[in-house]
Structure formats: C-alpha cells, structure tokens
Design a protein around this motif. Structure first.
Motif, PDB file in Angstrom:
ATOM      1  N   ARG A  16      31.945  42.449  35.096  1.00  0.00           N
ATOM      2  CA  ARG A  16      30.786  42.826  35.916  1.00  0.00           C
ATOM      3  C   ARG A  16      30.388  41.690  36.844  1.00  0.00           C
ATOM      4  NH1 ARG A  16      24.623  43.670  33.542  1.00  0.00           N
ATOM      5  NH2 ARG A  16      23.579  43.717  35.561  1.00  0.00           N
ATOM      6  N   ARG A  17      30.332  40.476  36.319  1.00  0.00           N
ATOM      7  CA  ARG A  17      29.954  39.328  37.159  1.00  0.00           C
ATOM      8  C   ARG A  17      30.972  39.116  38.272  1.00  0.00           C
ATOM      9  NH1 ARG A  17      28.308  37.400  32.004  1.00  0.00           N
ATOM     10  NH2 ARG A  17      30.332  36.412  31.633  1.00  0.00           N
ATOM     11  N   ALA A  18      32.257  39.328  37.975  1.00  0.00           N
ATOM     12  CA  ALA A  18      33.292  39.182  39.004  1.00  0.00           C
ATOM     13  C   ALA A  18      33.118  40.215  40.103  1.00  0.00           C
ATOM     14  CB  ALA A  18      34.670  39.311  38.358  1.00  0.00           C
ATOM     15  N   TYR A  19      32.779  41.447  39.718  1.00  0.00           N
ATOM     16  CA  TYR A  19      32.513  42.479  40.727  1.00  0.00           C
ATOM     17  C   TYR A  19      31.311  42.106  41.578  1.00  0.00           C
ATOM     18  CZ  TYR A  19      35.726  45.977  38.758  1.00  0.00           C
ATOM     19  OH  TYR A  19      36.826  46.674  38.348  1.00  0.00           O
ATOM     20  N   GLU A  20      30.249  41.674  40.953  1.00  0.00           N
ATOM     21  CA  GLU A  20      29.022  41.343  41.684  1.00  0.00           C
ATOM     22  C   GLU A  20      29.241  40.177  42.643  1.00  0.00           C
ATOM     23  OE1 GLU A  20      25.631  42.735  38.426  1.00  0.00           O
ATOM     24  OE2 GLU A  20      26.413  40.696  38.376  1.00  0.00           O
ATOM     25  N   ALA A  21      30.057  39.224  42.242  1.00  0.00           N
ATOM     26  CA  ALA A  21      30.298  38.055  43.098  1.00  0.00           C
ATOM     27  C   ALA A  21      30.999  38.432  44.394  1.00  0.00           C
ATOM     28  CB  ALA A  21      31.128  37.021  42.332  1.00  0.00           C
ATOM     29  N   GLN A  22      31.754  39.548  44.378  1.00  0.00           N
ATOM     30  CA  GLN A  22      32.494  39.953  45.570  1.00  0.00           C
ATOM     31  C   GLN A  22      31.729  40.914  46.460  1.00  0.00           C
ATOM     32  OE1 GLN A  22      36.762  40.735  45.005  1.00  0.00           O
ATOM     33  NE2 GLN A  22      36.518  40.148  42.866  1.00  0.00           N
ATOM     34  N   ALA A  23      30.568  41.383  46.016  1.00  0.00           N
ATOM     35  CA  ALA A  23      29.731  42.279  46.816  1.00  0.00           C
ATOM     36  C   ALA A  23      30.545  43.433  47.405  1.00  0.00           C
ATOM     37  CB  ALA A  23      29.032  41.491  47.935  1.00  0.00           C
ATOM     38  N   LEU A  24      31.239  44.152  46.540  1.00  0.00           N
ATOM     39  CA  LEU A  24      32.143  45.205  46.977  1.00  0.00           C
ATOM     40  C   LEU A  24      31.387  46.479  47.350  1.00  0.00           C
ATOM     41  CD1 LEU A  24      34.837  44.785  44.177  1.00  0.00           C
ATOM     42  CD2 LEU A  24      34.960  43.942  46.516  1.00  0.00           C
ATOM     43  N   ASP A  25      31.968  47.233  48.289  1.00  0.00           N
ATOM     44  CA  ASP A  25      31.432  48.546  48.655  1.00  0.00           C
ATOM     45  C   ASP A  25      32.097  49.665  47.863  1.00  0.00           C
ATOM     46  OD1 ASP A  25      29.679  47.614  50.745  1.00  0.00           O
ATOM     47  OD2 ASP A  25      31.481  47.263  51.946  1.00  0.00           O
ATOM     48  N   ALA A  26      33.330  49.440  47.396  1.00  0.00           N
ATOM     49  CA  ALA A  26      34.061  50.471  46.675  1.00  0.00           C
ATOM     50  C   ALA A  26      35.056  49.825  45.726  1.00  0.00           C
ATOM     51  CB  ALA A  26      34.792  51.403  47.646  1.00  0.00           C
ATOM     52  N   VAL A  27      35.391  50.539  44.677  1.00  0.00           N
ATOM     53  CA  VAL A  27      36.386  50.063  43.723  1.00  0.00           C
ATOM     54  C   VAL A  27      37.221  51.253  43.254  1.00  0.00           C
ATOM     55  CG1 VAL A  27      34.836  50.303  41.737  1.00  0.00           C
ATOM     56  CG2 VAL A  27      36.781  48.761  41.585  1.00  0.00           C
ATOM     57  N   VAL A  28      38.532  51.024  43.129  1.00  0.00           N
ATOM     58  CA  VAL A  28      39.448  52.019  42.558  1.00  0.00           C
ATOM     59  C   VAL A  28      39.816  51.533  41.162  1.00  0.00           C
ATOM     60  CG1 VAL A  28      41.659  53.188  42.782  1.00  0.00           C
ATOM     61  CG2 VAL A  28      40.338  52.638  44.836  1.00  0.00           C
ATOM     62  N   VAL A  29      39.446  52.296  40.154  1.00  0.00           N
ATOM     63  CA  VAL A  29      39.691  51.925  38.768  1.00  0.00           C
ATOM     64  C   VAL A  29      41.006  52.556  38.329  1.00  0.00           C
ATOM     65  CG1 VAL A  29      38.796  51.932  36.413  1.00  0.00           C
ATOM     66  CG2 VAL A  29      37.208  51.858  38.362  1.00  0.00           C
ATOM     67  N   MET A  30      42.044  51.736  38.159  1.00  0.00           N
ATOM     68  CA  MET A  30      43.358  52.253  37.782  1.00  0.00           C
ATOM     69  C   MET A  30      43.437  52.688  36.317  1.00  0.00           C
ATOM     70  SD  MET A  30      45.292  52.241  40.480  1.00  0.00           S
ATOM     71  CE  MET A  30      45.595  51.433  42.056  1.00  0.00           C
ATOM     72  N   PRO A  31      42.950  51.892  35.353  1.00  0.00           N
ATOM     73  CA  PRO A  31      43.054  52.319  33.958  1.00  0.00           C
ATOM     74  C   PRO A  31      42.178  53.546  33.685  1.00  0.00           C
ATOM     75  CG  PRO A  31      42.639  49.952  34.121  1.00  0.00           C
ATOM     76  CD  PRO A  31      42.398  50.532  35.469  1.00  0.00           C
ATOM     77  N   ARG A  32      42.532  54.281  32.638  1.00  0.00           N
ATOM     78  CA  ARG A  32      41.765  55.472  32.286  1.00  0.00           C
ATOM     79  C   ARG A  32      40.700  55.175  31.231  1.00  0.00           C
ATOM     80  NH1 ARG A  32      46.930  57.174  31.560  1.00  0.00           N
ATOM     81  NH2 ARG A  32      46.533  57.598  29.352  1.00  0.00           N
ATOM     82  N   GLY A  33      40.659  53.957  30.745  1.00  0.00           N
ATOM     83  CA  GLY A  33      39.731  53.627  29.668  1.00  0.00           C
ATOM     84  C   GLY A  33      38.297  53.470  30.145  1.00  0.00           C
ATOM     85  N   THR A  34      37.368  53.844  29.270  1.00  0.00           N
ATOM     86  CA  THR A  34      35.941  53.735  29.587  1.00  0.00           C
ATOM     87  C   THR A  34      35.552  52.293  29.870  1.00  0.00           C
ATOM     88  OG1 THR A  34      35.468  55.660  28.206  1.00  0.00           O
ATOM     89  CG2 THR A  34      33.626  54.194  28.693  1.00  0.00           C
TER      90      THR A  34
END
Length: 281
Positions: A16-34
């Motif tokens: 989560r912190r890594a995502y927040e640091a990049q200030a992304l507009d969109a993400v594609v989640v490849m794995p199917r896990g929750t």
C-alpha cells in the motif's frame, strides 16, 4: 509494485505504501488473490482492474468476470482479458520494438566478445527462473554448444547472473570462442536486441524465449513441465516446439518429482541438433 511473498498484514501495508508513493491513477492487478487486490484498494487508487469474482469485485473498479473458461488458453489471450474491462478485445500476435540505443549497445557487446559478422549466431538460454522442471539437461545444452562450435557457428549463452554456473559448464564443453553473455545484458531491451541478431534461439520455456519470439528471432523451444498450448512462443518469428510429454505432463511444478525428469530427458541432443540444422537452412 510487487506484492511480495509476505503473507501477513505487513506485506499488504508495505505494498500500500509503495502504491501511495507513486501517486498512481490506475493499476492492473495480475494475480487473482484477494491480498493483491487489497493493497491498491487501501491506497485509494481511482482505477483498479483485475480478475474479480464474489466479494473480490468490491475491491476493484473494473472487474473481469467469467474468466474461468480462459484459464487453459494461451496466456496472451488470458492476460488480454484484462483489456475487456475497457471494451478492447485481446490482440493477435504482435511484435516488439527494440530501441535504437539498445540495438547499438547489443552490437557493441557482441563485437567486444568476438562475434563474427559472416557466420550464423545461435543463442542458448539454459536456465529458467521458474524452476528446474523447465530445464533441458545442462549436459545436453553443453553437448549442443560443442557440436555447433565444431560446425563453425557462433554460439552465445544468455540469462540472469544466477545462470553463470550453467554458462561455465557449457563453456568448458564448447571450448574457446563461446560468447558468454549471462548477466552482461544491462536491460531487457539490450537482451531483446541481442536475441534479434540471432539466426536461431534455443531455449527452455522462459522469458527470453518469449522475448526472442516477440522481436522476430527464429525460436526452437524445449518444453517439459509446462504446456505449449498455454505458454508457447508467439510473435512474428519462425517457431518450432519440442515436447515429449510424460504421463504426468504438464505438471507445472517448479521441481520435477519423478526420477530422471522423463519429459525433458526424452529430448535427445541429436533430435535438437537436427531441428537446429533444419531451421538454419
């Protein structure tokens, strides 16, 4: 962002912190896990795309449903399903573009190692990051390299730094003149440019095999634990597959649990050499 191998809350919070640091507009989640879907949701990324079912759909803004029948089709189609959330159908075979800077670096690297411009170049990839169950026996790669060098061809070995012991064993068999590129390509683009210069690439079911097919290099792919229908090479290249499935194939295991690794042991050096010679002709 890599979700990492930590299964606890700490791994999710780190992602989560890594995502927040990049200030992304969109993400594609490849794995199917929750677990993989939860981190971008906690980071409040506006667009979250992935394979959703049941409660998982609440973690995504764009969930691809009805994906189960696609699990046994080729991965290009399977991954292409993610584009369906935006109304785009999976694409047919497409090629990869290699930047001019990578082309120049590959040319410099090959020339520095003694690459001759007037003879065919055969590139070998003897490793596989996935696991040993994908790997044609090393002594057979070594024998193949020795035969090709004896025939006057240039032979190169590529791979990640972890494959250096494999390269040394092949070099011992092939003798002077082997182009040793394991761990020396500074980027995937330069590796792609090296592969594009090959008259033929002989590889296990690996990333470099797919990269070679994508840039148009002729590919001879050696399959064992995996299924060519799911992960065979695609792209604008000429391609051949060698697969001698045992009763347990495809197992998709990382390490073979059957004595003798029968699926890949069944592919002999002479068989591969004949295919190589025919493809080079």
């Amino acid at each position: 962002v890599d979700i990492g191998r930590e299964r606890g809350v700490g791994g999710i919070l780190e992602a989560r912190r890594a995502y927040e640091a990049q200030a992304l507009d969109a993400v594609v989640v490849m794995p199917r896990g929750t677990r993989a879907m939860l981190a971008p949701r906690l980071a409040r990324i506006p667009v979250r795309l992935g394979y959703g079912r049941g409660m998982q759909r609440r973690l995504l803004t764009h969930a691809v449903e009805d994906w189960r029948p696609w699990r046994r089709v080729h991965r290009t189609l399977w991954l292409g399903l993610l584009a369906r959330a935006f109304g785009v159908e999976p694409l047919p075979d497409v090629g990869l573009h290699v930047p001019a800077s990578a082309e120049a670096e590959a040319e410099r690297l090959l020339r520095a190692l003694g690459r001759r411009a007037d003879v065919p170049l055969v590139v070998l990839e003897p490793g596989a990051a996935y696991g040993a169950a994908k790997c044609w026996p090393l002594d057979r790669f070594a024998s193949l390299a020795a035969r090709l060098r004896k025939d006057g061809l240039d032979v190169a070995v590529v791979g990640a730094p972890v494959s250096r012991p494999l390269e040394r064993a092949i070099a011992d068999a092939a003798g002077p003149g082997l182009l040793r590129l394991v761990g020396r390509t500074p980027s995937l683009a330069v590796l792609a440019a090296v592969l594009r210069r090959a008259s033929l690439v002989v590889a296990n079911d690996t990333g470099p095999m797919h990269l070679a097919a994508g840039v148009g290099a002729p590919v001879l792919a050696l399959f064992g634990a995996t299924d060519p229908a799911v992960s065979g090479p695609v792209g604008p290249s000429r391609r051949r597959l060698l697969w001698r499935p045992a009763p347990c194939s495809p197992c998709f295991l990382r390490t073979c649990v059957v004595d003798g690794h029968p699926c890949l042991q069944a592919i002999g050096v002479e068989t591969v050499l004949r295919e190589v010679q025919e493809m080079l002709r």
